[in-house]
Design a protein around this motif. Structure first.
Motif, PDB file in Angstrom:
ATOM      1  N   ALA A  15      31.771  60.844  51.055  1.00  0.00           N
ATOM      2  CA  ALA A  15      31.938  60.347  49.728  1.00  0.00           C
ATOM      3  C   ALA A  15      30.769  59.168  49.876  1.00  0.00           C
ATOM      4  O   ALA A  15      30.229  58.703  50.995  1.00  0.00           O
ATOM      5  CB  ALA A  15      33.321  59.542  49.398  1.00  0.00           C
ATOM      6  N   PRO A  16      30.264  58.690  48.524  1.00  0.00           N
ATOM      7  CA  PRO A  16      29.341  57.603  48.500  1.00  0.00           C
ATOM      8  C   PRO A  16      30.297  56.115  48.925  1.00  0.00           C
ATOM      9  O   PRO A  16      31.332  55.927  48.360  1.00  0.00           O
ATOM     10  CB  PRO A  16      28.987  57.509  47.207  1.00  0.00           C
ATOM     11  CG  PRO A  16      30.045  58.207  46.426  1.00  0.00           C
ATOM     12  CD  PRO A  16      30.723  59.079  47.458  1.00  0.00           C
ATOM     13  N   LEU A  17      29.575  55.813  49.893  1.00  0.00           N
ATOM     14  CA  LEU A  17      30.216  54.211  50.632  1.00  0.00           C
ATOM     15  C   LEU A  17      29.312  53.179  50.622  1.00  0.00           C
ATOM     16  O   LEU A  17      28.453  52.995  51.472  1.00  0.00           O
ATOM     17  CB  LEU A  17      31.050  54.608  51.565  1.00  0.00           C
ATOM     18  CG  LEU A  17      32.167  55.367  51.875  1.00  0.00           C
ATOM     19  CD1 LEU A  17      32.423  55.905  53.229  1.00  0.00           C
ATOM     20  CD2 LEU A  17      33.337  54.997  51.094  1.00  0.00           C
ATOM     21  N   GLN A  40      25.204  56.011  49.248  1.00  0.00           N
ATOM     22  CA  GLN A  40      25.682  54.954  48.482  1.00  0.00           C
ATOM     23  C   GLN A  40      25.077  54.935  46.938  1.00  0.00           C
ATOM     24  O   GLN A  40      24.104  55.234  46.837  1.00  0.00           O
ATOM     25  CB  GLN A  40      25.782  53.695  49.199  1.00  0.00           C
ATOM     26  CG  GLN A  40      24.500  53.092  49.217  1.00  0.00           C
ATOM     27  CD  GLN A  40      24.628  51.569  50.160  1.00  0.00           C
ATOM     28  OE1 GLN A  40      24.848  51.526  51.127  1.00  0.00           O
ATOM     29  NE2 GLN A  40      24.358  50.459  49.447  1.00  0.00           N
ATOM     30  N   MET A  41      25.838  54.195  46.268  1.00  0.00           N
ATOM     31  CA  MET A  41      25.158  54.128  44.860  1.00  0.00           C
ATOM     32  C   MET A  41      23.970  53.184  44.968  1.00  0.00           C
ATOM     33  O   MET A  41      24.137  52.372  45.635  1.00  0.00           O
ATOM     34  CB  MET A  41      26.325  53.654  43.826  1.00  0.00           C
ATOM     35  CG  MET A  41      26.682  51.953  44.193  1.00  0.00           C
ATOM     36  SD  MET A  41      28.087  51.509  42.838  1.00  0.00           S
ATOM     37  CE  MET A  41      28.275  49.986  43.305  1.00  0.00           C
ATOM     38  N   GLN A  71      23.179  58.873  44.606  1.00  0.00           N
ATOM     39  CA  GLN A  71      24.035  58.413  43.516  1.00  0.00           C
ATOM     40  C   GLN A  71      23.475  57.225  42.778  1.00  0.00           C
ATOM     41  O   GLN A  71      22.903  56.258  43.425  1.00  0.00           O
ATOM     42  CB  GLN A  71      25.351  58.064  44.029  1.00  0.00           C
ATOM     43  CG  GLN A  71      26.274  57.653  43.098  1.00  0.00           C
ATOM     44  CD  GLN A  71      27.673  57.073  43.087  1.00  0.00           C
ATOM     45  OE1 GLN A  71      27.644  56.092  43.763  1.00  0.00           O
ATOM     46  NE2 GLN A  71      29.029  58.019  42.782  1.00  0.00           N
ATOM     47  N   HIS A 169      38.016  61.211  41.764  1.00  0.00           N
ATOM     48  CA  HIS A 169      38.846  60.321  42.482  1.00  0.00           C
ATOM     49  C   HIS A 169      40.065  60.330  41.875  1.00  0.00           C
ATOM     50  O   HIS A 169      40.224  59.811  40.631  1.00  0.00           O
ATOM     51  CB  HIS A 169      38.137  59.001  42.811  1.00  0.00           C
ATOM     52  CG  HIS A 169      39.156  57.945  43.483  1.00  0.00           C
ATOM     53  ND1 HIS A 169      38.942  56.547  43.582  1.00  0.00           N
ATOM     54  CD2 HIS A 169      40.249  58.298  44.043  1.00  0.00           C
ATOM     55  CE1 HIS A 169      39.952  56.094  44.184  1.00  0.00           C
ATOM     56  NE2 HIS A 169      40.555  57.202  44.587  1.00  0.00           N
ATOM     57  N   TYR A 177      42.797  51.040  44.535  1.00  0.00           N
ATOM     58  CA  TYR A 177      42.636  51.907  45.610  1.00  0.00           C
ATOM     59  C   TYR A 177      44.329  52.109  45.978  1.00  0.00           C
ATOM     60  O   TYR A 177      44.424  52.497  46.788  1.00  0.00           O
ATOM     61  CB  TYR A 177      42.020  51.331  47.090  1.00  0.00           C
ATOM     62  CG  TYR A 177      40.432  51.517  46.642  1.00  0.00           C
ATOM     63  CD1 TYR A 177      39.784  52.749  46.713  1.00  0.00           C
ATOM     64  CD2 TYR A 177      39.605  50.345  45.847  1.00  0.00           C
ATOM     65  CE1 TYR A 177      38.586  53.067  46.577  1.00  0.00           C
ATOM     66  CE2 TYR A 177      38.526  50.842  45.484  1.00  0.00           C
ATOM     67  CZ  TYR A 177      37.925  51.801  45.955  1.00  0.00           C
ATOM     68  OH  TYR A 177      36.186  52.100  45.526  1.00  0.00           O
ATOM     69  N   ASN A 200      38.890  64.286  45.364  1.00  0.00           N
ATOM     70  CA  ASN A 200      38.848  62.967  46.141  1.00  0.00           C
ATOM     71  C   ASN A 200      39.934  62.018  46.129  1.00  0.00           C
ATOM     72  O   ASN A 200      40.582  61.948  45.259  1.00  0.00           O
ATOM     73  CB  ASN A 200      37.626  62.165  45.649  1.00  0.00           C
ATOM     74  CG  ASN A 200      37.173  60.977  46.319  1.00  0.00           C
ATOM     75  OD1 ASN A 200      37.117  60.015  45.686  1.00  0.00           O
ATOM     76  ND2 ASN A 200      37.393  60.851  47.846  1.00  0.00           N
ATOM     77  N   GLY A 201      40.562  61.668  47.380  1.00  0.00           N
ATOM     78  CA  GLY A 201      41.302  60.493  47.225  1.00  0.00           C
ATOM     79  C   GLY A 201      42.481  60.548  48.627  1.00  0.00           C
ATOM     80  O   GLY A 201      43.242  61.629  48.581  1.00  0.00           O
ATOM     81  N   VAL A 203      42.366  61.450  51.709  1.00  0.00           N
ATOM     82  CA  VAL A 203      42.214  62.225  52.833  1.00  0.00           C
ATOM     83  C   VAL A 203      41.947  61.613  54.107  1.00  0.00           C
ATOM     84  O   VAL A 203      41.172  60.817  54.446  1.00  0.00           O
ATOM     85  CB  VAL A 203      41.150  63.442  52.460  1.00  0.00           C
ATOM     86  CG1 VAL A 203      40.967  64.114  53.640  1.00  0.00           C
ATOM     87  CG2 VAL A 203      41.519  64.176  51.368  1.00  0.00           C
ATOM     88  N   ARG A 225      36.959  56.633  52.762  1.00  0.00           N
ATOM     89  CA  ARG A 225      37.431  55.573  53.840  1.00  0.00           C
ATOM     90  C   ARG A 225      37.649  55.946  55.121  1.00  0.00           C
ATOM     91  O   ARG A 225      37.289  55.364  56.182  1.00  0.00           O
ATOM     92  CB  ARG A 225      38.514  54.722  53.334  1.00  0.00           C
ATOM     93  CG  ARG A 225      38.039  53.814  51.985  1.00  0.00           C
ATOM     94  CD  ARG A 225      39.336  53.119  51.489  1.00  0.00           C
ATOM     95  NE  ARG A 225      39.939  54.390  50.586  1.00  0.00           N
ATOM     96  CZ  ARG A 225      41.230  54.136  49.967  1.00  0.00           C
ATOM     97  NH1 ARG A 225      41.903  52.963  49.791  1.00  0.00           N
ATOM     98  NH2 ARG A 225      41.838  55.131  49.400  1.00  0.00           N
TER      99      ARG A 225
HETATM  100  C1  LIG Z   1      33.834  50.185  50.936  1.00  0.00           C
HETATM  101  C2  LIG Z   1      33.605  50.986  49.710  1.00  0.00           C
HETATM  102  C3  LIG Z   1      32.763  51.444  49.028  1.00  0.00           C
HETATM  103  C4  LIG Z   1      32.329  52.542  48.062  1.00  0.00           C
HETATM  104  N1  LIG Z   1      31.203  52.758  47.420  1.00  0.00           N
HETATM  105  C5  LIG Z   1      31.063  53.681  46.596  1.00  0.00           C
HETATM  106  C6  LIG Z   1      29.844  54.132  45.787  1.00  0.00           C
HETATM  107  O1  LIG Z   1      28.814  53.476  46.192  1.00  0.00           O
HETATM  108  N2  LIG Z   1      29.733  54.981  44.887  1.00  0.00           N
HETATM  109  C7  LIG Z   1      31.214  55.357  44.256  1.00  0.00           C
HETATM  110  O2  LIG Z   1      30.915  56.446  43.638  1.00  0.00           O
HETATM  111  N3  LIG Z   1      32.386  55.305  45.008  1.00  0.00           N
HETATM  112  C8  LIG Z   1      32.343  54.415  46.033  1.00  0.00           C
HETATM  113  N4  LIG Z   1      33.508  53.994  46.720  1.00  0.00           N
HETATM  114  C9  LIG Z   1      34.785  55.136  46.242  1.00  0.00           C
HETATM  115  C10 LIG Z   1      34.652  56.284  47.192  1.00  0.00           C
HETATM  116  O3  LIG Z   1      33.588  57.128  47.359  1.00  0.00           O
HETATM  117  C11 LIG Z   1      35.885  57.033  47.083  1.00  0.00           C
HETATM  118  O4  LIG Z   1      35.988  57.570  45.740  1.00  0.00           O
HETATM  119  C12 LIG Z   1      37.288  56.336  47.292  1.00  0.00           C
HETATM  120  O5  LIG Z   1      37.378  55.497  48.308  1.00  0.00           O
HETATM  121  C13 LIG Z   1      38.489  57.093  47.491  1.00  0.00           C
HETATM  122  O6  LIG Z   1      38.434  58.255  48.578  1.00  0.00           O
HETATM  123  P1  LIG Z   1      39.069  57.944  50.041  1.00  0.00           P
HETATM  124  O7  LIG Z   1      40.345  57.846  49.635  1.00  0.00           O
HETATM  125  O8  LIG Z   1      38.712  58.976  50.749  1.00  0.00           O
HETATM  126  O9  LIG Z   1      38.451  56.513  50.455  1.00  0.00           O
HETATM  127  C14 LIG Z   1      33.588  53.176  47.345  1.00  0.00           C
HETATM  128  C15 LIG Z   1      34.808  52.905  48.341  1.00  0.00           C
HETATM  129  C16 LIG Z   1      34.931  52.005  49.277  1.00  0.00           C
HETATM  130  C17 LIG Z   1      36.321  51.656  49.959  1.00  0.00           C
END
Ligand SMILES: Cc1cc2nc3c(=O)[nH]c(=O)nc-3n(C[C@H](O)[C@H](O)[C@H](O)COP(=O)(O)O)c2cc1C
Length: 304
Positions: A15-17, A40-41, A71, A169, A177, A200-201, A203, A225
């Motif tokens: 995922a993008p983080l 990341q975005m 992204q 998500h 979240y 997504n979500g 996992v 995460r």
């Molecule tokens: C610290 C952090 C940064 C994130 N940055 C982005 C982002 O840049 N772009 C995006 O679309 N979602 C972002 N997300 C959301 C995640 O990509 C993902 O959709 C969300 O955490 C749910 O998936 P997970 O339960 O596997 O974490 C971010 C989430 C976290 C916690």
């Protein structure tokens, strides 16, 4: 499996983080089996002719991590089209963020705010698709709140507007979240669309990923995460956490432009979450050079 012309070697996606997805982290996830890597975005507003080289240096995408989705976030189609021109040279796929819930972005009409303005979303995505030969994708949430769940409508709109894949998500904006991920809506979205859908979500393990694929029928599964702590979540072979951390540092030293001990210490601390030791691992944040962080990791004793 293909997104546009881009071949995706397996069903697991990083995922993008924001603030986490540095080059070394992305490469470690790739080495551990992630089939598609998201950056990341990037705020499209900051990409101009002057800054486009800086964005390239910041993302610092390596061939070893491809295929990579870059992204973008913005609510202005002209800004997004310009940003696409700046990133298409090094992006395999370009994604629009329609899921971000940060207040600053929501107030500007960006991210998940677009779930409430579908005509605008459609016109943005049509312009993005027209602007490039590269596949355009979007990442959404299932809706704004429980009374406004519109994942299926949004998915259909995006497919008609020409996106090549969609990630979803399974939470509303209102949920943030917290609470449960809605598998039913993800399943409905997959059933109604013809393009690839990425679920997504929440996992937490490779097996959770397989279960999510099975329950929703989605084509791919995206992990956020948990990968921050376990970049090895993309497979189920046993790992030596210390070796993984040392590999992260090696990749960081070799590829990262920033060479920031603070950034390395953050990642080491996150990856030590499941490493049983009597040491107070928070102390890693006090170490001021990367070689010393490496020595610290080497000396850590694992408890049984
Ligand atoms: C610290 C952090 C940064 C994130 N940055 C982005 C982002 O840049 N772009 C995006 O679309 N979602 C972002 N997300 C959301 C995640 O990509 C993902 O959709 C969300 O955490 C749910 O998936 P997970 O339960 O596997 O974490 C971010 C989430 C976290 C916690």
């Amino acid at each position: 499996m293909k997104i546009g012309t881009v071949e995706i070697p397996n069903r697991f996606v990083l995922a993008p983080l924001a603030g986490i997805s540095c080059t070394a982290f992305r490469m470690l996830c790739k080495e551990n089996g992630a089939g598609l890597i998201y950056t990341q975005m990037i705020d499209a507003d900051i990409i101009s002719e002057k800054t486009s080289e800086k964005v390239k240096q910041f993302l610092n995408i390596q061939d070893a991590e491809r295929p990579v989705t870059v992204q973008l976030i913005s609510s202005e189609k002209n800004v997004l089209v310009k940003a696409i021109q700046a990133v298409e040279e090094f992006a395999d796929i370009i994604d629009l963020n329609v899921g971000c819930i940060e207040e600053d972005y929501l107030q500007k009409g960006c991210g998940a705010a677009l779930l409430k303005d579908l005509p605008k979303l459609e016109s943005i995505v049509r312009a993005m698709v027209k602007a490039t030969e590269k596949p355009i994708t979007a990442k959404i949430r299932i809706g704004w709140d429980n009374q406004h769940i519109n994942g299926v409508t949004v998915g259909q709109l995006l497919e008609n507007a020409g996106v090549s894949a969609l990630s979803i998500h399974g939470r509303t904006v209102d949920q943030g979240y917290a609470g449960k991920v809605n598998w039913t809506i993800m399943k409905q979205v997959k059933e109604k669309l013809h393009i690839l859908v990425i679920a997504n979500g929440d996992v937490k393990t490779y097996r959770d990923g397989l279960a999510l694929l099975q329950k929703t029928g989605c084509d791919l599964v995206m992990i956020g995460r948990e990968s921050q702590h376990c970049p090895w979540v993309f497979h189920e072979k046993p790992v030596d956490i210390k070796q993984q951390i040392l590999r992260f540092i090696e990749l960081y030293e070799q590829y990262e432009n920033r060479q920031s001990p603070v950034e390395v210490a953050d990642h080491v601390f996150w990856m030590l979450r499941d490493f049983k030791t009597s040491e107070d691992t928070k102390k890693v944040h006090l170490i001021q050079t990367i070689p010393r962080i490496k020595r610290y990791v080497n000396r850590l004793q694992q408890e049984q």
